[in-house]
Design an enzyme around this catalytic site. Structure first.
Site, PDB file in Angstrom:
ATOM      1  N   HIS A  22      20.441   8.573  20.079  1.00 40.47           N
ATOM      2  CA  HIS A  22      19.739   9.067  21.257  1.00 40.47           C
ATOM      3  C   HIS A  22      19.011   7.910  21.910  1.00 40.47           C
ATOM      4  O   HIS A  22      18.596   6.962  21.232  1.00 40.47           O
ATOM      5  CB  HIS A  22      18.741  10.162  20.841  1.00 40.47           C
ATOM      6  CG  HIS A  22      18.188  10.950  21.987  1.00 40.47           C
ATOM      7  ND1 HIS A  22      17.105  10.514  22.730  1.00 40.47           N
ATOM      8  CD2 HIS A  22      18.554  12.143  22.530  1.00 40.47           C
ATOM      9  CE1 HIS A  22      16.838  11.395  23.662  1.00 40.47           C
ATOM     10  NE2 HIS A  22      17.692  12.397  23.573  1.00 40.47           N
TER      11      HIS A  22
ATOM     12  N   ASP B 101      22.673  17.859  20.303  1.00 41.37           N
ATOM     13  CA  ASP B 101      23.999  18.249  20.790  1.00 41.37           C
ATOM     14  C   ASP B 101      25.025  18.412  19.666  1.00 41.37           C
ATOM     15  O   ASP B 101      26.072  19.018  19.883  1.00 41.37           O
ATOM     16  CB  ASP B 101      24.524  17.209  21.778  1.00 41.37           C
ATOM     17  CG  ASP B 101      23.638  17.094  23.006  1.00 41.37           C
ATOM     18  OD1 ASP B 101      23.404  18.130  23.645  1.00 41.37           O
ATOM     19  OD2 ASP B 101      23.173  15.988  23.307  1.00 41.37           O
TER      20      ASP B 101
END
Length: 434
Positions: A311, A369
Site C-alpha cells: 500500500h 482489497d
C-alpha cells in the site's frame, strides 16, 4: 484551525548566505510538518514532491493513518472497534460531525439519511441516455454530477444548512443511483428504496429485488455489507479525496466535487484493485501454481505483480485486511460455501508471501482489497460494481473532507507548482521559414 509552531527548520542554499526558517508544526499524532508556504517568497525556490508523498496539503481532524504500525483512526477511534461495534450510519455521523451520536442524535441522523434515499423522478430518464453495456462507474459519475441540476436549492456552500442538506442527499442518494446503474446494465426494472430498511440492507434490496416476487435481505449479508462500507468510508488524503478537496477549493458545488472524486476513484490503481486481485487469483488457478507465480513476481524482467499486497501508506498489515478476512469467512459460512477454491488459493498465497523474505523485506502485506473481492463475488456482486460499491462507501468520507475544507477559514484555492523543463523562451518563426 490555528496551527501553532513549536520550533523551526532552517533551510539554506549552499554557497550563499541565503537561508529561511520554516515553522515546525506538530499534529496530534504523526510526524511534525515544516510549513514551507513562505519559502518561495524568502528564497525564491519551490519544493519538489511528485505524487505529494511527503507533503501535507491540509490539516484535518477526520482520519489518521500510521502506515508503519498499521493504525487507522477515524476521529480517534480505531477502525477495528468501529467495524465490530458500530454501524455505517453511526460512522457517517462521526466523520461528518466529529463525535459518535447519542441515542437521540443517532435516530435523527438515520432518519435524515433514510428519508432522502429517493431521487428526483426525472433522473430516471438520464439512464436511458447510456448504452446498456456502459460501465456503471461511467453512469454514476454522470448522474451524480447532474444532481446539482435537480437540487439547486442547497448549493450555497457558505450556508451551513445547505451544506448539511447536501451531505444528507449525497450519502442517501448515491446507493440508489448505484443500484439503478446495475439494474439498467442487466435490463431489470429499477427498484425504489424503502424507508423501513437500514442503509446497507436497502442497497442490497435495490440491487437484488424484482417486482415479480418478494425479496428479503439476508441479515448476515447486510451486516457484512455494512462492515465493508465502514472499512471504505474514509482513508485520509488519497487520490480521490484530494481530488474532491482540489475541486472544492474552487468553490464548486458539492455534487460536482463528489462526481470528480468518483472519476478519480475509477482508476485501476485506486478503486479497481479488488477486481485485479480476482483476476490474479483466476490466472494462478491452483495452489500448485503459486511457486511459479511468486517467481514471476520476483523477476525484474516480468510485468507480473502481486495484487492486493502493499500500500502507498501502509508498510505493515493493513488493519482493514484482518477484518475483511474474518468477514469473508462469515459470509461464505452463511452462504453454505464450505470449500471455496478462490479463498483457499488466496489464503495459501498470503501464507507463502508472508513467509517469504523477499516480500517481508519490501514490507508487502495484504491490504483491504485482497479479500474484499472474494466477499463481493460470493454475495453475487458483479465485478463491474466493485468500484461502484467503493464509491458508495467513500461518499461520506468525501463529503466530510469537503465540508471540513469549506469551513476552514485558511483554505485557499489549490494551485500546485512545477519544475518547467521545456524549451527556453524563443521567438515565433513564420511558417515559410521553418
Amino acid at each position: 484551525m490555528t496551527l501553532k509552531p513549536t520550533g523551526s527548520v532552517t533551510i539554506s542554499i549552499d554557497g550563499t548566505d541565503r537561508s529561511a526558517k520554516a515553522p515546525l508544526i506538530p499534529g496530534t499524532l504523526g510526524p511534525d510538518v515544516a510549513d514551507i508556504r513562505k519559502l518561495y517568497g524568502d528564497l525564491g525556490i519551490f519544493t519538489f514532491d511528485p505524487g505529494y508523498g511527503g507533503t501535507a496539503a491540509c490539516d484535518s481532524k477526520i482520519t489518521y493513518i500510521d502506515g508503519d504500525n498499521g493504525i487507522l483512526l477515524h476521529r480517534g477511534y480505531p477502525i477495528d472497534q468501529l467495524a465490530e461495534k458500530s454501524s455505517f450510519l453511526e460512522v457517517c455521523h462521526l466523520l461528518l460531525n466529529g463525535e459518535l451520536p447519542n441515542a437521540a442524535e443517532k435516530e435523527a441522523f438515520e432518519k435524515g439519511v433514510l428519508r432522502h434515499t429517493m431521487v428526483h423522478e426525472q433522473l430516471r430518464s438520464f439512464y436511458n441516455g447510456f448504452r446498456r453495456d456502459a460501465h456503471p462507474m461511467a453512469v454514476i459519475c454522470g448522474v451524480v454530477g447532474a444532481l446539482s441540476a435537480f437540487y439547486h436549492d442547497s448549493l450555497d456552500i457558505n450556508d451551513p444548512d445547505h451544506r448539511r442538506i447536501s451531505a444528507f442527499r449525497l450519502i442517501a442518494k448515491v446507493p440508489t443511483i448505484a443500484a439503478w446503474a446495475y439494474k439498467y446494465s442487466i435490463g431489470q426494472p429499477f427498484v425504489y428504496p424503502r424507508n423501513d430498511l437500514g442503509y446497507a440492507e436497502n442497497f442490497l434490496y435495490m440491487m437484488n429485488a424484482v417486482p415479480a416476487e418478494e425479496y428479503k435481505v439476508n441479515p448476515v449479508l447486510a451486516k457484512a455489507m455494512d462492515r465493508i462500507l465502514i472499512l471504505h468510508a474514509d482513508h485520509e488524503q488519497n487520490a480521490s479525496t484530494s481530488t474532491v478537496r482540489l475541486a472544492g477549493s474552487t468553490g464548486a458545488n458539492p455534487f460536482a466535487c463528489i462526481a470528480a472524486g468518483i472519476a478519480s476513484l475509477w482508476g485501476p490503481a485506486h478503486g479497481g484493485a479488488n477486481e485485479a486481485v480476482l483476476k490474479m487469483l483466476a490466472e494462478i488457478g491452483h495452489k500448485d501454481n503459486i511457486p511459479d507465480f511468486i517467481a514471476k513476481v520476483k523477476d525484474k524482467n516480468s510485468n507480473v505483480r502481486l495484487m492486493g499486497f502493499g500500500h502507498r501508506v501502509y508498510k505493515n498489515y493493513d488493519p482493514r485486511a484482518k477484518i475483511m478476512e474474518r468477514t469473508c469467512h462469515e459470509v461464505l459460512t452463511e452462504l453454505g460455501i464450505k470449500d471455496d477454491p478462490m479463498l483457499d488459493l488466496a489464503m495459501e498465497l498470503e501464507r507463502i508471501a508472508l513467509s517469504d523474505e523477499y516480500f517481508i523485506s519490501k514490507k508487502l502485506y495484504p491490504n483491504v482489497d485482497f479479500y474484499s473481492g472474494i466477499i463481493l463475488k460470493a454475495m453475487g456482486i458483479p465485478v463491474s460494481m466493485f468500484t461502484v460499491l467503493f464509491a458508495v462507501a467513500r461518499t461520506v468520507g468525501w463529503v466530510s473532507q469537503w465540508k471540513e475544507m469549506v469551513e476552514d477559514p485558511a483554505q485557499r484555492i489549490g494551485r500546485p507548482r512545477q519544475i518547467y523543463t521545456g524549451a527556453p523562451q524563443r521567438d515565433y518563426v513564420p511558417v515559410e521559414k521553418r
